[in-house]
Design an enzyme around this catalytic site. Structure first.
Site, PDB file in Angstrom:
ATOM      1  N   CYS A  63      61.385  60.015  16.369  1.00 20.50           N
ATOM      2  CA  CYS A  63      62.678  59.362  16.471  1.00 20.50           C
ATOM      3  C   CYS A  63      63.619  60.125  17.385  1.00 20.50           C
ATOM      4  CB  CYS A  63      63.311  59.211  15.096  1.00 20.50           C
ATOM      5  SG  CYS A  63      63.582  60.776  14.270  1.00 20.50           S
ATOM      6  N   GLY A 123      62.021  64.639  12.755  1.00 15.28           N
ATOM      7  CA  GLY A 123      61.052  65.646  12.345  1.00 15.28           C
ATOM      8  C   GLY A 123      60.208  65.153  11.197  1.00 15.28           C
ATOM      9  N   CYS A 145      58.728  72.763  20.081  1.00 15.01           N
ATOM     10  CA  CYS A 145      57.536  71.964  20.350  1.00 15.01           C
ATOM     11  C   CYS A 145      57.248  71.918  21.847  1.00 15.01           C
ATOM     12  CB  CYS A 145      57.745  70.544  19.824  1.00 15.01           C
ATOM     13  SG  CYS A 145      56.460  69.371  20.316  1.00 15.01           S
ATOM     14  N   TYR A 161      55.399  65.582  27.390  1.00 17.33           N
ATOM     15  CA  TYR A 161      55.413  64.122  27.287  1.00 17.33           C
ATOM     16  C   TYR A 161      56.645  63.531  26.613  1.00 17.33           C
ATOM     17  CZ  TYR A 161      53.936  59.408  25.885  1.00 17.33           C
ATOM     18  OH  TYR A 161      53.877  58.058  25.679  1.00 17.33           O
ATOM     19  N   SER A 200      53.807  58.663  32.666  1.00 21.77           N
ATOM     20  CA  SER A 200      53.936  60.041  32.191  1.00 21.77           C
ATOM     21  C   SER A 200      53.148  61.034  33.025  1.00 21.77           C
ATOM     22  CB  SER A 200      53.493  60.127  30.725  1.00 21.77           C
ATOM     23  OG  SER A 200      52.195  59.577  30.568  1.00 21.77           O
ATOM     24  N   ASP A 235      46.760  62.528  34.140  1.00 20.85           N
ATOM     25  CA  ASP A 235      47.393  61.945  32.956  1.00 20.85           C
ATOM     26  C   ASP A 235      47.939  63.080  32.101  1.00 20.85           C
ATOM     27  OD1 ASP A 235      48.277  60.022  31.237  1.00 20.85           O
ATOM     28  OD2 ASP A 235      46.306  59.246  30.695  1.00 20.85           O
ATOM     29  N   ASP A 236      48.795  62.727  31.123  1.00 26.52           N
ATOM     30  CA  ASP A 236      49.454  63.769  30.332  1.00 26.52           C
ATOM     31  C   ASP A 236      48.572  64.298  29.209  1.00 26.52           C
ATOM     32  OD1 ASP A 236      50.297  62.292  27.616  1.00 26.52           O
ATOM     33  OD2 ASP A 236      50.621  60.927  29.283  1.00 26.52           O
ATOM     34  N   CYS A 276      49.490  66.825  14.509  1.00 25.24           N
ATOM     35  CA  CYS A 276      50.829  67.398  14.324  1.00 25.24           C
ATOM     36  C   CYS A 276      51.406  66.896  13.005  1.00 25.24           C
ATOM     37  CB  CYS A 276      51.745  66.987  15.478  1.00 25.24           C
ATOM     38  SG  CYS A 276      53.461  67.509  15.250  1.00 25.24           S
ATOM     39  N   CYS A 318      55.722  76.069  19.464  1.00 26.54           N
ATOM     40  CA  CYS A 318      54.776  75.427  18.556  1.00 26.54           C
ATOM     41  C   CYS A 318      53.773  74.672  19.420  1.00 26.54           C
ATOM     42  CB  CYS A 318      55.483  74.467  17.603  1.00 26.54           C
ATOM     43  SG  CYS A 318      54.308  73.570  16.537  1.00 26.54           S
ATOM     44  N   CYS A 325      49.096  71.411  17.994  1.00 26.34           N
ATOM     45  CA  CYS A 325      48.212  70.295  18.334  1.00 26.34           C
ATOM     46  C   CYS A 325      47.112  70.730  19.296  1.00 26.34           C
ATOM     47  CB  CYS A 325      49.012  69.140  18.926  1.00 26.34           C
ATOM     48  SG  CYS A 325      50.024  69.558  20.364  1.00 26.34           S
TER      49      CYS A 325
END
Length: 496
Positions: A18, A124, A258, A264, A305, A367-368, A404, A461, A464
Site C-alpha cells: 500500500c 507494512g 527494503c 521495483y 520496470s 527485466d526487474d 517477504c 533488508c 527475499c
C-alpha cells in the site's frame, strides 16, 4: 470486477501492499491527500480510503474499491470530506482476505477513545498479528476486519496512557514486523516508522504551516510540497499548529530499509536516501553489464520496470538500446468477455513485439525480477516468434528465492522459481540462450554501498534474496515455515 494493476504481468510480479499519505494545516486537506494517493497508486490499486477532520463536522470518511481517479475526483465524494486535516491509504492486500477484500478491510481504520477519535493508515505487515489477534479476542476485543493493521487500534484502546500519541507508542511496542504508520487525531498528524525502517515514510512542507507525510517523494511533487526529510527508522513525528515534535519510542535502532524499493516498488522519479531511484536502477544495469557481459545486437527493456536498468546495461556494454517491446498503454480491464481464447492471448493483449527491430537480432532482454518464471517464458516466445536469432535475459535483482513477510505480496516459497531451481535450470525452463541476475553485492554497489553487502550486518533488508530475515516471522513459523538454516541462531544472538 477487480481493477487492472499497474504492471502488465500482475500474476507474476511482487506487489507492494500500500501507499499512505497525510496532510495537516491546509485548506481542503482531502484534495491534497487524493492527489498524493494518485501519485502512490502504483503501490496499491485494489482500494483506497480517506479520513478527514473538520471542527464543525468532526471526523468523516470515504472508502472505495478501485482507482483513486475513479473515486476521489468526484465533487460529491470530496464534499463529504471537509477539513484541514486528512490521511489516506491505497491498498494491495498482503494480509487479510487476498483477492476477496471487503470494504471493512479498506483503511484508514478509525477508533473512538475517551480522549477523542483516531484514524490510522498502515504500510507494512505485522509478523506477530495472529498471536496478537488471539490475545485481544480472548480479552474481549471485537475485530471488524481481517486486516493485521486493526490490531493497532485495539492495542491502543487497551493502553492506560492519557493521550493518543502515547497510546500509539504503547501499541507499536507490542508489534513486530514492518510498519510505517500515519495517524490523525482531531488536531494532530502523526507518523511512525518501525525500528528497522523497512517501509518508507517522508516528511514534506506546504506553505507556512502545512505539512504532509507520504510513502514516497513523488507524492510530494504532485502537490508542490517541499521535501523536508525522511522520517528516520524508529522515529515518531507529531505535527500540530505548524510544528513538528519528534521522539524515539523504540530506543536506538539501525535501519534495514527494503532494498526492493530501489529495484521495483518505488517510482523512478522518487528519491530514497538522497539517491534518485531512476539513477540507482540505471546503475544496476551498469553492474549487470559488468558482471554478465554478452555479445548481442540489441538491448531491450521489459516495459516499464526494466527500462532504467536496460539503459544502464546498453550504456556500459556499448550494445544499442531499442524499444523491442511496446506496451499497450490503454489495456485496462478486459474489454471483452475473457473466454479461454482471449485468456490464451495473455501477454499479447498487453505487449507487442516491434518485429522490424527484433528480426534477426541477438536480443538482451532486461527485466526487474523473475518470480514464478511464467511471464519470462511468454516474453521469450514472443521474441522468438518475431524472428530473434538469440534471446538473453538479464535480471536487475538477485534470484527471488524467499517470500517477504514485511508488506509485500509474495508467493509461497514453493512457487518461487529460484527456490526450486538452480540458475541453469531456470535458464532451461525459461528457454533462453543465457540468463544472469545481478549479484547481491552488485545490487548493493548500485544503491551506493561501494564495498557491497556487509554479510555480518546487512545495510538493507534483502530477505527475499538472501533468506536473512531481520525480524523472525513468528506467525509464519507457527504455520510451518522454515527459515534458512542458521537464521534462527542469528536472531537469537541478536536478541541477546
Amino acid at each position: 470486477m477487480q481493477p487492472f494493476l499497474a504492471h502488465p504481468f500482475d500474476s507474476d510480479r511482487l506487489h507492494e501492499e500500500c501507499g499512505i499519505f497525510g496532510a495537516i494545516g491546509v485548506a481542503d486537506a482531502s484534495s491534497f491527500v487524493a492527489l498524493g494517493l494518485h501519485a502512490l497508486q502504483h503501490r496499491g490499486q485494489e482500494a483506497g480510503g480517506i479520513v478527514t477532520h473538520d471542527a464543525d463536522q468532526g471526523f468523516n470518511s470515504a472508502h472505495r474499491f478501485g482507482y483513486v481517479r475513479d473515486n476521489f475526483t468526484k465533487a460529491d465524494v470530496m464534499a463529504t470530506l471537509p477539513g484541514p486535516l486528512a490521511i489516506g491509504h491505497v491498498r494491495y492486500s498482503t494480509a487479510g482476505s487476498k483477492a476477496n477484500t471487503a470494504i471493512r478491510d479498506v483503511q484508514p481504520f478509525f477508533g473512538e477513545f475517551h480522549m477523542g477519535g483516531c484514524a490510522i493508515a498502515h504500510n507494512g505487515n505485522i509478523t506477530n498479528a495472529a498471536a496478537l489477534r488471539r490475545e485481544l479476542i480472548e480479552r474481549g476485543s471485537i475485530f471488524q476486519s481481517s486486516s493485521d493493521s486493526e490490531c493497532i487500534i485495539h492495542l491502543m484502546a487497551r493502553s492506560i496512557q492519557r493521550n493518543i500519541p502515547e497510546r500509539m507508542k504503547d501499541a507499536l511496542r507490542r508489534i513486530e514486523g514492518a510498519f510505517s504508520v500515519i495517524a490523525m487525531t482531531r488536531t494532530k498528524l502523526i507518523g511512525v516508522r518501525d525500528p528497522l525502517g523497512v517501509r518508507p515514510l517522508v516528511l514534506g512542507r506546504v506553505g507556512d504551516d502545512g505539512f504532509v507525510l507520504a510513502s514516497e517523494t513523488c507524492a510530494l511533487d504532485i502537490i508542490g510540497a517541499e521535501f523536508v526529510r525522511e522520517v528516520e527508522p524508529g522515529e515518531m513525528v507529531v505535527i500540530s499548529k505548524g510544528k513538528v515534535q519528534t521522539s524515539r519510542p523504540f530506543g536506538p535502532s539501525q535501519g534495514r530499509f527494503c532494498i526492493f524499493e530501489h529495484v521495483y516498488f518505488s517510482r523512478p522519479d522518487s528519491i530514497i536516501g538522497g539517491r534518485s531511484v531512476y539513477e540507482t536502477r540505471r546503475q544496476i544495469g551498469v553492474e549487470l553489464a559488468r558482471e554478465a557481459p554478452i555479445e548481442a545486437d540489441l538491448v531491450c527493456p521489459v516495459p516499464d520496470s526494466g527500462t532504467p536498468a536496460a539503459i544502464g546495461f546498453a550504456q556500459e556494454s556499448g550494445i544499442p538500446y531499442g524499444m523491442g517491446i511496446i506496451r499497450n498503454q490503454y489495456m485496462g480491464r478486459t474489454f471483452i468477455e475473457p473466454t479461454d481464447q482471449i485468456r490464451n492471448m495473455g501477454v499479447r493483449l498487453k505487449l507487442n513485439v516491434n518485429r522490424a527491430l527484433i528480426r534477426g537480432k541477438r536480443v538482451v532482454l532486461v527485466d526487474d525480477s523473475v518470480v514464478r518464471g511464467t511471464t519470462s517464458r511468454k516474453i521469450k516466445d514472443m521474441i522468438i516468434d518475431a524472428g530473434a536469432a538469440e534471446v538473453h535475459f538479464r535480471i536487475a535483482s538477485p534470484p527471488t528465492a524467499w517470500p517477504c513477510f514485511y508488506g509485500v505480496d509474495t508467493p509461497d516459497r514453493d512457487k518461487l522459481l529460484a527456490a526450486q531451481m538452480t540458475p541453469d535450470e531456470m535458464r532451461e525452463y525459461i528457454g533462453v540462450d543465457s540468463l544472469s541476475f545481478v549479484s547481491l553485492d552488485g545490487l548493493y554497489r548500485a544503491v551506493g554501498e561501494a564495498s557491497g553487502r556487509n554479510a555480518k550486518c546487512p545495510q538493507y533488508c534483502d530477505a527475499c534474496f538472501s533468506g536473512d530475515y531481520p525480524v523472525a516471522p513468528f506467525d509464519q513459523l507457527e504455520r510451518g515455515f522454515r527459515m534458512k538454516p542458521g537464521s534462527e541462531t542469528a536472531h537469537n544472538e541478536a536478541a541477546e
